[in-house]
Design a protein around this motif. Sequence first.
Motif, PDB file in Angstrom:
ATOM      1  N   ASP A  12       0.848  -1.192   0.000  1.00 22.18           N
ATOM      2  CA  ASP A  12       0.000   0.000   0.000  1.00 22.18           C
ATOM      3  C   ASP A  12       0.888   1.249   0.000  1.00 22.18           C
ATOM      4  O   ASP A  12       1.857   1.328   0.752  1.00 22.18           O
ATOM      5  CB  ASP A  12      -0.900  -0.013   1.245  1.00 22.18           C
ATOM      6  CG  ASP A  12      -1.820  -1.223   1.249  1.00 22.18           C
ATOM      7  OD1 ASP A  12      -2.900  -1.129   0.686  1.00 22.18           O
ATOM      8  OD2 ASP A  12      -1.408  -2.280   1.788  1.00 22.18           O
ATOM      9  N   LYS A  16       1.272   2.414  -7.191  1.00 18.83           N
ATOM     10  CA  LYS A  16       0.805   1.586  -8.317  1.00 18.83           C
ATOM     11  C   LYS A  16      -0.136   2.351  -9.243  1.00 18.83           C
ATOM     12  O   LYS A  16      -0.017   2.256 -10.457  1.00 18.83           O
ATOM     13  CB  LYS A  16       0.033   0.358  -7.807  1.00 18.83           C
ATOM     14  CG  LYS A  16       0.859  -0.700  -7.150  1.00 18.83           C
ATOM     15  CD  LYS A  16      -0.001  -1.843  -6.677  1.00 18.83           C
ATOM     16  CE  LYS A  16      -0.930  -1.455  -5.564  1.00 18.83           C
ATOM     17  NZ  LYS A  16      -2.232  -0.942  -5.855  1.00 18.83           N
ATOM     18  N   ARG A  50     -15.001  -5.896  -3.061  1.00 20.76           N
ATOM     19  CA  ARG A  50     -13.967  -4.941  -2.657  1.00 20.76           C
ATOM     20  C   ARG A  50     -14.448  -4.095  -1.474  1.00 20.76           C
ATOM     21  O   ARG A  50     -13.725  -3.896  -0.501  1.00 20.76           O
ATOM     22  CB  ARG A  50     -13.629  -4.026  -3.841  1.00 20.76           C
ATOM     23  CG  ARG A  50     -12.601  -2.968  -3.506  1.00 20.76           C
ATOM     24  CD  ARG A  50     -12.364  -1.996  -4.662  1.00 20.76           C
ATOM     25  NE  ARG A  50     -11.380  -1.027  -4.242  1.00 20.76           N
ATOM     26  CZ  ARG A  50     -10.075  -1.158  -4.414  1.00 20.76           C
ATOM     27  NH1 ARG A  50      -9.595  -2.197  -5.037  1.00 20.76           N
ATOM     28  NH2 ARG A  50      -9.239  -0.245  -3.959  1.00 20.76           N
ATOM     29  N   TYR A  70     -10.990 -12.660  -1.895  1.00 20.43           N
ATOM     30  CA  TYR A  70     -10.125 -12.095  -2.956  1.00 20.43           C
ATOM     31  C   TYR A  70     -10.123 -13.029  -4.167  1.00 20.43           C
ATOM     32  O   TYR A  70     -10.159 -12.571  -5.317  1.00 20.43           O
ATOM     33  CB  TYR A  70      -8.696 -11.889  -2.444  1.00 20.43           C
ATOM     34  CG  TYR A  70      -8.507 -10.622  -1.636  1.00 20.43           C
ATOM     35  CD1 TYR A  70      -8.602  -9.365  -2.238  1.00 20.43           C
ATOM     36  CD2 TYR A  70      -8.222 -10.669  -0.279  1.00 20.43           C
ATOM     37  CE1 TYR A  70      -8.432  -8.194  -1.502  1.00 20.43           C
ATOM     38  CE2 TYR A  70      -8.046  -9.507   0.466  1.00 20.43           C
ATOM     39  CZ  TYR A  70      -8.151  -8.275  -0.148  1.00 20.43           C
ATOM     40  OH  TYR A  70      -7.989  -7.120   0.572  1.00 20.43           O
ATOM     41  N   ARG A  74     -11.312 -12.361  -8.071  1.00 20.01           N
ATOM     42  CA  ARG A  74     -10.353 -12.636  -9.158  1.00 20.01           C
ATOM     43  C   ARG A  74     -10.952 -13.578 -10.208  1.00 20.01           C
ATOM     44  O   ARG A  74     -10.787 -13.348 -11.410  1.00 20.01           O
ATOM     45  CB  ARG A  74      -9.087 -13.261  -8.535  1.00 20.01           C
ATOM     46  CG  ARG A  74      -7.980 -13.577  -9.501  1.00 20.01           C
ATOM     47  CD  ARG A  74      -6.678 -13.820  -8.744  1.00 20.01           C
ATOM     48  NE  ARG A  74      -6.398 -12.685  -7.900  1.00 20.01           N
ATOM     49  CZ  ARG A  74      -6.151 -12.749  -6.586  1.00 20.01           C
ATOM     50  NH1 ARG A  74      -6.084 -13.913  -5.953  1.00 20.01           N
ATOM     51  NH2 ARG A  74      -5.947 -11.652  -5.882  1.00 20.01           N
ATOM     52  N   ARG A  96      -2.849  -4.877  -9.251  1.00 12.82           N
ATOM     53  CA  ARG A  96      -2.864  -6.038  -8.363  1.00 12.82           C
ATOM     54  C   ARG A  96      -3.508  -7.242  -9.044  1.00 12.82           C
ATOM     55  O   ARG A  96      -4.431  -7.124  -9.825  1.00 12.82           O
ATOM     56  CB  ARG A  96      -3.623  -5.791  -7.053  1.00 12.82           C
ATOM     57  CG  ARG A  96      -3.000  -4.765  -6.143  1.00 12.82           C
ATOM     58  CD  ARG A  96      -3.577  -4.909  -4.744  1.00 12.82           C
ATOM     59  NE  ARG A  96      -3.107  -3.862  -3.861  1.00 12.82           N
ATOM     60  CZ  ARG A  96      -1.922  -3.842  -3.263  1.00 12.82           C
ATOM     61  NH1 ARG A  96      -1.102  -4.855  -3.436  1.00 12.82           N
ATOM     62  NH2 ARG A  96      -1.567  -2.859  -2.482  1.00 12.82           N
ATOM     63  N   SER A 101      -2.324 -11.818  -3.367  1.00 18.02           N
ATOM     64  CA  SER A 101      -2.823 -12.867  -2.458  1.00 18.02           C
ATOM     65  C   SER A 101      -1.670 -13.689  -1.884  1.00 18.02           C
ATOM     66  O   SER A 101      -1.692 -14.076  -0.716  1.00 18.02           O
ATOM     67  CB  SER A 101      -3.795 -13.800  -3.179  1.00 18.02           C
ATOM     68  OG  SER A 101      -5.051 -13.183  -3.303  1.00 18.02           O
ATOM     69  N   TYR A 104       0.068 -11.046   0.663  1.00 20.57           N
ATOM     70  CA  TYR A 104      -0.743 -10.594   1.812  1.00 20.57           C
ATOM     71  C   TYR A 104      -1.318 -11.776   2.605  1.00 20.57           C
ATOM     72  O   TYR A 104      -1.162 -11.848   3.815  1.00 20.57           O
ATOM     73  CB  TYR A 104      -1.900  -9.691   1.353  1.00 20.57           C
ATOM     74  CG  TYR A 104      -1.521  -8.257   1.060  1.00 20.57           C
ATOM     75  CD1 TYR A 104      -0.903  -7.911  -0.140  1.00 20.57           C
ATOM     76  CD2 TYR A 104      -1.789  -7.227   1.958  1.00 20.57           C
ATOM     77  CE1 TYR A 104      -0.575  -6.596  -0.439  1.00 20.57           C
ATOM     78  CE2 TYR A 104      -1.460  -5.900   1.679  1.00 20.57           C
ATOM     79  CZ  TYR A 104      -0.861  -5.593   0.474  1.00 20.57           C
ATOM     80  OH  TYR A 104      -0.528  -4.288   0.195  1.00 20.57           O
ATOM     81  N   GLN A 105      -2.045 -12.675   1.883  1.00 20.23           N
ATOM     82  CA  GLN A 105      -2.687 -13.766   2.621  1.00 20.23           C
ATOM     83  C   GLN A 105      -1.703 -14.932   2.830  1.00 20.23           C
ATOM     84  O   GLN A 105      -1.643 -15.513   3.913  1.00 20.23           O
ATOM     85  CB  GLN A 105      -3.942 -14.253   1.873  1.00 20.23           C
ATOM     86  CG  GLN A 105      -5.161 -13.357   2.031  1.00 20.23           C
ATOM     87  CD  GLN A 105      -5.029 -12.010   1.344  1.00 20.23           C
ATOM     88  OE1 GLN A 105      -4.667 -11.940   0.179  1.00 20.23           O
ATOM     89  NE2 GLN A 105      -5.301 -10.930   2.072  1.00 20.23           N
ATOM     90  N   LEU A 153      -7.088  -2.777   5.418  1.00 25.70           N
ATOM     91  CA  LEU A 153      -5.741  -3.346   5.353  1.00 25.70           C
ATOM     92  C   LEU A 153      -4.667  -2.292   5.603  1.00 25.70           C
ATOM     93  O   LEU A 153      -3.648  -2.571   6.224  1.00 25.70           O
ATOM     94  CB  LEU A 153      -5.512  -4.077   4.026  1.00 25.70           C
ATOM     95  CG  LEU A 153      -6.091  -5.490   4.102  1.00 25.70           C
ATOM     96  CD1 LEU A 153      -7.437  -5.558   3.452  1.00 25.70           C
ATOM     97  CD2 LEU A 153      -5.157  -6.511   3.565  1.00 25.70           C
TER      98      LEU A 153
HETATM   99  P1  TMP Z   1      -5.661  -1.157  -3.351  1.00 23.79           P
HETATM  100  O1  TMP Z   1      -6.464  -1.515  -4.532  1.00 23.79           O
HETATM  101  O2  TMP Z   1      -5.903   0.229  -2.889  1.00 23.79           O
HETATM  102  O3  TMP Z   1      -4.236  -1.480  -3.488  1.00 23.79           O
HETATM  103  O4  TMP Z   1      -6.253  -1.987  -2.104  1.00 23.79           O
HETATM  104  C1  TMP Z   1      -6.433  -3.310  -2.118  1.00 23.79           C
HETATM  105  C2  TMP Z   1      -6.054  -3.857  -0.762  1.00 23.79           C
HETATM  106  O5  TMP Z   1      -6.350  -5.240  -0.744  1.00 23.79           O
HETATM  107  C3  TMP Z   1      -4.578  -3.717  -0.432  1.00 23.79           C
HETATM  108  O6  TMP Z   1      -4.404  -3.422   0.934  1.00 23.79           O
HETATM  109  C4  TMP Z   1      -4.032  -5.094  -0.698  1.00 23.79           C
HETATM  110  C5  TMP Z   1      -5.196  -5.996  -0.424  1.00 23.79           C
HETATM  111  N1  TMP Z   1      -5.200  -7.248  -1.198  1.00 23.79           N
HETATM  112  C6  TMP Z   1      -4.993  -8.450  -0.550  1.00 23.79           C
HETATM  113  O7  TMP Z   1      -4.784  -8.476   0.661  1.00 23.79           O
HETATM  114  N2  TMP Z   1      -5.028  -9.594  -1.288  1.00 23.79           N
HETATM  115  C7  TMP Z   1      -5.293  -9.606  -2.628  1.00 23.79           C
HETATM  116  O8  TMP Z   1      -5.313 -10.668  -3.249  1.00 23.79           O
HETATM  117  C8  TMP Z   1      -5.506  -8.331  -3.286  1.00 23.79           C
HETATM  118  C9  TMP Z   1      -5.776  -8.294  -4.762  1.00 23.79           C
HETATM  119  C10 TMP Z   1      -5.441  -7.181  -2.538  1.00 23.79           C
END
Ligand code: TMP
Length: 207
Positions: A12, A16, A50, A70, A74, A96, A101, A104-105, A153
């Motif tokens: 974050d 991007k 979202r 997520y 997708r 993204r 995934s 983050y996960q 997040l």
């Molecule tokens: P963003 O679009 O502003 O970057 O926010 C999406 C948020 O979701 C960001 O904190 C990252 C998170 N994210 C995940 O945790 N896992 C995922 O698979 C995706 C696509 C985003």
Amino acid sequence: MKGKFITIEGPDGAGKTTQVKKISDYLRCKNIEVLVTREPGGTALGEKLREMLLTLEGESPVPEAEALIYAASRAQLLNKVISPALKRGCIVLCDRFVDSSLAYQGWARGLGIKELININGWFLKDCWPDITLILDIDPCQSLKRLQGKKDRLEREALEFHKRVREGFLKVQNLYPDRVKTVDASLNPEEVFQKILFEIKKSGIIKM
Ligand code: TMP
């Protein structure tokens, strides 16, 4: 699959969105048809998911539920938007995708990168990105760039964001041919030039 699939990743606040705009402007100037989309989101269902993922107050999803939501967004985006555009021969530019995934996960939440590859691989099949650019930056620096109200997040502790960065670097080690890191601490134009260099080097667009 005639088109090419480019994904932009990073923690974050890495910049991007700015880079996606610069890349799409560049490609359009060259008369290359480009479809820009984002994750989570990009479809009616995806945008609802979202909102759930980022704005939910109170009960947070457990990591497994988060990973699956997520993935649901997708799968919908892939089937409804990305695959048809690739079949038409477009360049698809996605803010993204699966590597978020994994980082983050899979890594930061501790579910396991392999497990996330399996869950996502089930529906991605051979539709993995042709090239993925990770905007790499120290979270101490990137989090300072975030303005306004932070989403669920973004509100996570610094330790979580450090693990996200580690996760992305692990993904790069796992897929060195597909995934390239770019130093996102530089100014936006310098970052863009590095991205362009990698995209051209990959052969996706002609020099
Ligand atoms: P963003 O679009 O502003 O970057 O926010 C999406 C948020 O979701 C960001 O904190 C990252 C998170 N994210 C995940 O945790 N896992 C995922 O698979 C995706 C696509 C985003």
